[in-house]
Motif scaffolding. Structure first.
Motif, short mmCIF file in Angstrom:
data_model
loop_
_atom_site.label_atom_id
_atom_site.label_comp_id
_atom_site.label_asym_id
_atom_site.label_seq_id
_atom_site.Cartn_x
_atom_site.Cartn_y
_atom_site.Cartn_z
N HIS A 1 14.41 -4.86 -9.81
CA HIS A 1 14.46 -4.41 -11.41
C HIS A 1 15.64 -4.90 -11.78
O HIS A 1 16.27 -4.76 -12.47
N TYR A 2 17.03 -5.05 -11.01
CA TYR A 2 18.28 -5.49 -10.96
C TYR A 2 18.78 -6.57 -10.52
O TYR A 2 17.92 -6.77 -9.33
N LEU A 3 19.36 -7.46 -10.27
CA LEU A 3 19.82 -9.16 -10.41
C LEU A 3 20.38 -8.83 -8.73
O LEU A 3 19.78 -9.44 -7.78
N GLY A 4 20.93 -7.92 -8.41
CA GLY A 4 21.44 -7.55 -7.48
C GLY A 4 20.43 -7.22 -6.20
O GLY A 4 20.66 -7.47 -4.76
N ASP A 5 19.32 -6.83 -7.01
CA ASP A 5 18.07 -6.10 -5.87
C ASP A 5 17.16 -7.84 -5.58
O ASP A 5 16.22 -7.56 -4.26
N ILE A 6 17.91 -8.93 -6.29
CA ILE A 6 16.64 -9.92 -6.02
C ILE A 6 16.92 -10.48 -4.19
O ILE A 6 18.13 -10.70 -3.69
N SER A 7 16.16 -10.84 -3.50
CA SER A 7 15.71 -10.55 -1.83
C SER A 7 16.91 -11.64 -1.86
O SER A 7 16.70 -13.22 -2.02
N ARG B 1 3.19 1.10 14.09
CA ARG B 1 2.81 2.36 15.25
C ARG B 1 2.35 3.62 14.36
O ARG B 1 1.26 4.35 15.49
N ALA B 2 2.58 3.61 13.39
CA ALA B 2 1.99 4.88 12.73
C ALA B 2 0.91 4.74 11.93
O ALA B 2 -0.15 5.81 11.65
N ASN B 3 0.66 3.45 11.89
CA ASN B 3 -0.57 3.31 11.26
C ASN B 3 -1.46 2.13 11.98
O ASN B 3 -1.64 1.01 11.67
N PRO B 4 -1.83 2.65 13.25
CA PRO B 4 -2.39 1.32 14.28
C PRO B 4 -3.29 0.91 13.06
O PRO B 4 -3.67 -0.27 13.64
N TYR B 5 -4.40 1.55 12.68
CA TYR B 5 -5.03 0.36 12.21
C TYR B 5 -4.96 -1.05 10.79
O TYR B 5 -5.64 -1.67 10.74
N LEU B 6 -3.56 -1.18 10.80
CA LEU B 6 -3.02 -2.00 9.89
C LEU B 6 -3.23 -3.28 10.92
O LEU B 6 -2.26 -4.19 10.22
N LYS B 7 -3.37 -3.06 12.42
CA LYS B 7 -3.04 -4.18 13.00
C LYS B 7 -3.96 -4.83 13.15
O LYS B 7 -5.49 -5.26 12.37
N GLY B 8 -3.76 -6.50 12.40
CA GLY B 8 -4.22 -7.60 12.23
C GLY B 8 -4.51 -8.30 10.48
O GLY B 8 -4.82 -9.18 10.51
N TYR B 9 -3.70 -6.72 10.08
CA TYR B 9 -3.13 -8.03 8.68
C TYR B 9 -1.77 -8.79 8.04
O TYR B 9 -1.17 -8.63 9.47
N ARG B 10 -1.60 -9.77 7.44
CA ARG B 10 -0.73 -9.99 7.08
C ARG B 10 0.09 -9.40 6.37
O ARG B 10 -0.44 -9.22 5.73
N PHE B 11 1.41 -9.86 6.01
CA PHE B 11 2.18 -8.66 6.06
C PHE B 11 3.48 -9.51 5.22
O PHE B 11 4.22 -10.10 5.42
N ILE B 12 4.09 -9.29 3.50
CA ILE B 12 4.96 -9.83 3.01
C ILE B 12 5.85 -8.63 2.83
O ILE B 12 5.67 -7.68 2.35
N LYS B 13 7.22 -9.34 2.79
CA LYS B 13 8.30 -8.25 2.76
C LYS B 13 9.19 -8.72 0.66
O LYS B 13 9.28 -10.14 0.56
N ASN B 14 8.88 -7.83 -0.29
CA ASN B 14 8.93 -8.60 -0.96
C ASN B 14 10.35 -7.44 -1.55
O ASN B 14 10.91 -6.85 -1.16
N SER B 15 11.40 -8.03 -2.67
CA SER B 15 12.30 -7.34 -3.07
C SER B 15 11.49 -6.28 -4.27
O SER B 15 12.40 -5.14 -3.92
N ASP B 16 10.98 -6.40 -4.62
CA ASP B 16 10.03 -5.69 -6.18
C ASP B 16 11.64 -5.17 -7.13
O ASP B 16 12.20 -4.16 -7.61
#
Length: 213
Positions: free
Chosen positions: A207-213, A190-205
């Motif tokens: 750096h610590y074991l507990g952060d792994i998704s 909604r804040a960046n409407p020009y991004l409609k049409g892209y695929r998105f992925i979420k990852n953990s990035d």
């Protein structure tokens, strides 16, 4: 088929990665969290991809080789490959432009592991420095190596394509964008409407074991 993934995991090769981020710890934590496929994506280097992939053999998980490249524009791009040989070709290209030496007391140590998670060396280059490759070059080199280049954590204020450029370029045409795990995708679009049409992925990035998704 539904697969649970995390394509952005740092080992202790990344100076910002915790020392506990060894091949055995990462793979076992990913298994405990029910992941089917992960990617090792350290800053500007792949030295710990092979030991992670080897350790995972015979276990119920797939490990892909990857690199989080820092481009000439100080933009992070997640680069994923089908096999280690293709990743190694890219690693050689990126490595040619890493000329700064790491100061481990200031930036952190950059550990290289073997398959048994023993520390066998350290990378003396400063892996969190920018490469000499621009965004366009990274995209096309990775594509030629049958990999995929994904602008990393585009919602973050640092080292993201939007924070540094102010937009996602139309060329080269990225098909997939990464957002951080705490990002609300609907609000972000909604804040960046020009991004409609892209695929998105979420990852953990992670750096610590507990952060792994």
């Amino acid at each position: 088929m539904r697969l649970y993934y995390d394509f952005h995991i740092h080992t202790a090769l990344s100076p910002c990665g915790h020392r506990d981020m060894s091949p055995a710890n990462i793979v076992n934590m990913a298994l405990l969290k029910g992941l089917d496929v992960i990617a090792i994506s350290d800053h500007n280097a792949i030295s710990n991809c092979s030991p992670c992939m080897e350790y995972a053999k015979g276990k119920d998980i797939i490990v892909l080789p990857g690199i989080e490249v820092q481009t000439k524009e100080d933009v992070h791009i997640l680069c994923l490959f089908k096999d280690i040989n293709l990743a190694m070709e890219f690693d050689l290209i990126v490595g040619k432009s890493l000329i700064l030496k790491n100061n481990p007391d200031y930036f952190g140590r950059q550990f290289i592991f073997d398959i048994d998670s023993n520390i066998i060396g350290e990378d003396e280059r400063l892996l969190i420095s920018s490469s000499d490759l621009n965004i366009n070059q990274v995209f096309h080199i990775v594509k030629d190596l049958d990999g995929v280049a994904i602008p990393a954590h585009i919602d973050k204020r640092n080292f993201s394509m939007i924070s540094n450029l102010g937009f996602i370029p139309k060329e080269p045409r990225f098909s997939t964008l990464e957002i951080s795990k705490h990002c609300n995708l609907e609000e972000f679009i909604r804040a960046n409407p020009y991004l409609k049409g892209y695929r998105f992925i979420k990852n953990s990035d992670a750096h610590y074991l507990g952060d792994i998704s």
